[in-house]
Design a protein around this motif. Structure first.
Motif, PDB file in Angstrom:
ATOM      1  N   TYR A   1      62.992  28.976  -1.344  1.00  0.00           N
ATOM      2  CA  TYR A   1      62.759  30.006  -1.784  1.00  0.00           C
ATOM      3  C   TYR A   1      61.446  30.441  -0.320  1.00  0.00           C
ATOM      4  CZ  TYR A   1      63.794  29.877  -6.700  1.00  0.00           C
ATOM      5  OH  TYR A   1      64.649  29.804  -7.840  1.00  0.00           O
ATOM      6  N   ALA A   2      61.835  29.357   0.827  1.00  0.00           N
ATOM      7  CA  ALA A   2      60.684  29.584   1.676  1.00  0.00           C
ATOM      8  C   ALA A   2      61.200  31.438   2.262  1.00  0.00           C
ATOM      9  CB  ALA A   2      60.933  28.355   2.621  1.00  0.00           C
ATOM     10  N   ASP A   3      62.667  31.498   2.410  1.00  0.00           N
ATOM     11  CA  ASP A   3      63.480  32.498   2.665  1.00  0.00           C
ATOM     12  C   ASP A   3      63.365  33.806   2.813  1.00  0.00           C
ATOM     13  OD1 ASP A   3      63.853  30.918   5.377  1.00  0.00           O
ATOM     14  OD2 ASP A   3      66.261  30.884   4.794  1.00  0.00           O
ATOM     15  N   VAL A   4      63.153  33.762   1.086  1.00  0.00           N
ATOM     16  CA  VAL A   4      63.274  34.813  -0.385  1.00  0.00           C
ATOM     17  C   VAL A   4      61.284  35.224   0.266  1.00  0.00           C
ATOM     18  CG1 VAL A   4      63.054  35.716  -2.418  1.00  0.00           C
ATOM     19  CG2 VAL A   4      64.657  34.388  -2.297  1.00  0.00           C
ATOM     20  N   VAL A   5      61.022  34.305   0.628  1.00  0.00           N
ATOM     21  CA  VAL A   5      59.472  34.822   0.461  1.00  0.00           C
ATOM     22  C   VAL A   5      58.944  35.292   1.588  1.00  0.00           C
ATOM     23  CG1 VAL A   5      57.107  34.097   0.747  1.00  0.00           C
ATOM     24  CG2 VAL A   5      58.033  33.331  -0.953  1.00  0.00           C
ATOM     25  N   LYS A  18      57.618  38.639   2.504  1.00  0.00           N
ATOM     26  CA  LYS A  18      56.043  39.137   2.858  1.00  0.00           C
ATOM     27  C   LYS A  18      56.544  40.580   4.107  1.00  0.00           C
ATOM     28  CE  LYS A  18      53.504  35.275   2.782  1.00  0.00           C
ATOM     29  NZ  LYS A  18      52.617  34.364   3.216  1.00  0.00           N
ATOM     30  N   ALA A  19      57.134  40.291   4.812  1.00  0.00           N
ATOM     31  CA  ALA A  19      58.776  41.011   5.900  1.00  0.00           C
ATOM     32  C   ALA A  19      57.905  42.669   5.636  1.00  0.00           C
ATOM     33  CB  ALA A  19      59.810  40.771   6.618  1.00  0.00           C
ATOM     34  N   GLY A  20      58.399  43.058   4.462  1.00  0.00           N
ATOM     35  CA  GLY A  20      58.683  44.370   3.907  1.00  0.00           C
ATOM     36  C   GLY A  20      59.536  44.438   4.500  1.00  0.00           C
ATOM     37  N   PRO A  21      60.157  46.214   4.667  1.00  0.00           N
ATOM     38  CA  PRO A  21      61.788  47.007   5.192  1.00  0.00           C
ATOM     39  C   PRO A  21      60.895  46.829   7.066  1.00  0.00           C
ATOM     40  CG  PRO A  21      59.719  48.379   4.118  1.00  0.00           C
ATOM     41  CD  PRO A  21      59.429  47.100   3.599  1.00  0.00           C
ATOM     42  N   PRO A  22      61.389  47.156   8.007  1.00  0.00           N
ATOM     43  CA  PRO A  22      61.555  47.298   9.080  1.00  0.00           C
ATOM     44  C   PRO A  22      59.628  48.077   9.626  1.00  0.00           C
ATOM     45  CG  PRO A  22      63.442  47.426   9.556  1.00  0.00           C
ATOM     46  CD  PRO A  22      62.566  47.245   7.537  1.00  0.00           C
ATOM     47  N   GLU A  63      67.908  44.171  -2.642  1.00  0.00           N
ATOM     48  CA  GLU A  63      69.800  44.955  -2.724  1.00  0.00           C
ATOM     49  C   GLU A  63      71.151  44.404  -2.045  1.00  0.00           C
ATOM     50  OE1 GLU A  63      69.569  49.079  -3.795  1.00  0.00           O
ATOM     51  OE2 GLU A  63      68.900  48.238  -5.806  1.00  0.00           O
ATOM     52  N   THR A  64      70.264  44.374  -0.635  1.00  0.00           N
ATOM     53  CA  THR A  64      71.856  44.139   0.245  1.00  0.00           C
ATOM     54  C   THR A  64      71.658  42.333   0.375  1.00  0.00           C
ATOM     55  OG1 THR A  64      69.549  43.505   1.826  1.00  0.00           O
ATOM     56  CG2 THR A  64      70.378  46.234   1.578  1.00  0.00           C
ATOM     57  N   GLN A  65      70.565  41.452   0.206  1.00  0.00           N
ATOM     58  CA  GLN A  65      70.641  40.190  -0.391  1.00  0.00           C
ATOM     59  C   GLN A  65      71.240  39.107  -1.319  1.00  0.00           C
ATOM     60  OE1 GLN A  65      69.151  38.883   2.768  1.00  0.00           O
ATOM     61  NE2 GLN A  65      69.017  40.954   3.314  1.00  0.00           N
ATOM     62  N   GLY A  66      71.856  37.784  -1.087  1.00  0.00           N
ATOM     63  CA  GLY A  66      72.407  37.459  -2.660  1.00  0.00           C
ATOM     64  C   GLY A  66      71.780  37.185  -3.140  1.00  0.00           C
ATOM     65  N   SER A  67      72.654  36.480  -4.235  1.00  0.00           N
ATOM     66  CA  SER A  67      72.155  35.379  -5.403  1.00  0.00           C
ATOM     67  C   SER A  67      70.900  34.996  -5.527  1.00  0.00           C
ATOM     68  CB  SER A  67      73.187  35.141  -6.303  1.00  0.00           C
ATOM     69  OG  SER A  67      73.498  34.055  -6.031  1.00  0.00           O
ATOM     70  N   LEU A  68      70.455  34.732  -4.869  1.00  0.00           N
ATOM     71  CA  LEU A  68      69.330  33.589  -4.150  1.00  0.00           C
ATOM     72  C   LEU A  68      67.845  34.914  -4.499  1.00  0.00           C
ATOM     73  CD1 LEU A  68      67.646  31.065  -4.155  1.00  0.00           C
ATOM     74  CD2 LEU A  68      68.373  31.177  -1.954  1.00  0.00           C
ATOM     75  N   ASN A  89      61.379  32.552 -13.495  1.00  0.00           N
ATOM     76  CA  ASN A  89      60.509  31.522 -13.379  1.00  0.00           C
ATOM     77  C   ASN A  89      60.095  31.088 -12.838  1.00  0.00           C
ATOM     78  OD1 ASN A  89      61.803  33.427 -15.559  1.00  0.00           O
ATOM     79  ND2 ASN A  89      60.208  31.885 -16.849  1.00  0.00           N
ATOM     80  N   ILE A  90      61.388  30.117 -11.392  1.00  0.00           N
ATOM     81  CA  ILE A  90      61.181  28.884 -11.256  1.00  0.00           C
ATOM     82  C   ILE A  90      60.673  29.629  -9.605  1.00  0.00           C
ATOM     83  CG2 ILE A  90      61.624  27.213  -9.646  1.00  0.00           C
ATOM     84  CD1 ILE A  90      63.855  26.452 -11.494  1.00  0.00           C
ATOM     85  N   PHE A  91      60.472  30.870  -9.003  1.00  0.00           N
ATOM     86  CA  PHE A  91      60.569  31.730  -8.088  1.00  0.00           C
ATOM     87  C   PHE A  91      59.148  31.924  -8.401  1.00  0.00           C
ATOM     88  CE2 PHE A  91      58.918  36.025  -6.639  1.00  0.00           C
ATOM     89  CZ  PHE A  91      59.220  35.209  -5.157  1.00  0.00           C
ATOM     90  N   LEU A  92      58.200  32.230  -9.331  1.00  0.00           N
ATOM     91  CA  LEU A  92      56.925  32.577  -9.885  1.00  0.00           C
ATOM     92  C   LEU A  92      56.368  31.191  -9.377  1.00  0.00           C
ATOM     93  CD1 LEU A  92      54.506  34.612 -10.435  1.00  0.00           C
ATOM     94  CD2 LEU A  92      55.018  34.061 -12.886  1.00  0.00           C
TER      95      LEU A  92
END
Length: 386
Positions: A273-277, A281-285, A356-361, A377-380
């Motif tokens: 989940y590192a890339d997800v976080v 964190k970055a949010g939109p441009p 919405e523009t990303q994959g299932s992960l 839950n594992i992401f949390l």
């Protein structure tokens, strides 16, 4: 010792030694009994819904048996024409038929025969016939990952074949697929719904209690309760925490609070989940503009996106938070100002658009009707312990 732990605690496969049968709180029957009943009724589509990592697939493995299940995912059906082809391929059914035609060419000097082979794609009837003859059950997991159009198409396809004895189970998250299944007029009166309720701490405790009893290891009840709380309603996480205790403790059979916490941290090491976080964190441009930073009670400064991630990870771990609950958590963390709810709503809407523009992960949370839902839950758990 490590090998014994891995034989008992199974976060990624069927937990034979630590399987826990549960009752629905609304009725006096187990989920196993309810699924058996549903599958015994011809002409009905079984629809299992419940939070992520709660044991929906393991329930199917228990009742149906792994040998009798043909498991597919909503991600497997990118196109409508792939539906029966994909199922047949997964089941090992030959989806082509060879027909040979002999054509003879004659002359005064020789006789010549030519064989022409043609391939034909088998119709869905071939798949249905195979499933019925071999008592197979289609288990369509993660139905919510299919597009809304594909969900409706699948529902219509299954509606046609369940009348002939084809058995199918659809598994999804709550509130994500109601329109295609429960609100589909063609399926009215033909759906058997099994809603899997979140695990209670006492139910999660039974996983550890059964497993440690098998290992003949005594563990304080308070430590088992701590494991259950950190598992965030997930039997898979409970299995992982218990397994990693064995990896950390080694030959030391004394399980302490420090070992439990270290197990939680160790459980996070290889989670993806590192890339997800980073994305959240970055949010939109920002188009070059600096985001406003808020001073927190721990002395750190965070922008709105990093702040929301922080409070989602706070105690107690919750998989659903209303806007008011989220505001209270933010209020308890920020010391230098008050953040309006509209700003939080805007941030959550922006997250929704990005995800919405990303994959299932990346489909780890959802913002709907002023409630933020943690879908994974594992992401949390990763947010709390990484």
């Amino acid at each position: 010792m490590v090998k014994k732990f891995s034989e008992i605690f199974k976060p990624g496969t069927y937990p034979q030694k630590t399987y826990v049968s549960r009752y629905s709180r609304s009725v006096r029957y187990t989920y196993e009994e309810r699924l058996k009943q549903s599958l015994s009724i011809d002409g009905y589509l079984t629809y299992i819904i419940g939070p992520s990592k709660i044991g929906k697939t393991v329930l199917c493995e228990t009742v149906i048996g792994q040998k009798n299940m043909i498991s597919m995912s909503g991600n497997d059906f990118a196109k409508e024409t792939d539906f029966w082809w994909g199922i047949g391929k997964k089941a090992g059914i030959s989806m082509t038929a060879e027909i040979s035609e002999e054509k003879a060419a004659y002359s005064d000097s020789e006789n010549r025969a030519t064989t022409v082979t043609k391939n034909y794609i088998a119709a869905k009837d071939k798949v249905v016939e195979y499933f019925i003859a071999n008592e197979k059950v289609l288990v369509l997991d993660d139905f919510h990952y299919a597009s809304p159009e594909m969900q409706y198409t699948i529902a219509c396809q299954l509606k046609e074949v369940i009348r002939s004895g084809f058995k199918a189970v659809i598994i999804s998250l709550p509130y994500r697929s109601d329109e295609a299944i429960r609100l589909n007029p063609d399926l009215t009166g033909r759906i058997s719904v099994i809603e899997i309720e979140a695990w209670e701490k006492d139910e999660l405790k039974r996983i550890a209690e059964k497993g440690f009893a098998e290992l003949k290891i005594e563990v304080e009840d308070g430590l088992i309760r701590r494991m259950a709380e950190e598992s965030i309603q997930s039997p898979q996480l409970m299995q992982s925490i218990c397994l990693n205790i064995g990896l950390i403790a080694g030959e030391n059979l004394k399980i302490t609070e420090d070992i439990v916490e270290e197990s939680c941290r160790f459980t996070c090491v290889n989670l993806p989940y590192a890339d997800v976080v980073r994305l959240l964190k970055a949010g939109p441009p920002t188009r070059g503009q600096q985001r406003l930073q808020y001073l927190l009670s721990d002395g750190s400064r965070r922008d709105i996106y990093s702040l929301i991630l922080k409070v989602l990870a706070d105690n107690p771990p919750l998989v659903e938070l209303s806007l008011d609950e989220l505001s209270e958590r933010v209020k308890g963390s920020v010391t230098d100002c008050t953040i309006k709810q509209q700003k939080m709503k805007d941030a959550l809407k922006n997250w929704q658009k990005v995800l919405e523009t990303q994959g299932s992960l990346y489909q780890v949370l959802d913002w709907k009707d002023d409630v933020i839902y943690i879908l994974d839950n594992i992401f949390l758990f990763y947010l709390r312990w990484n």
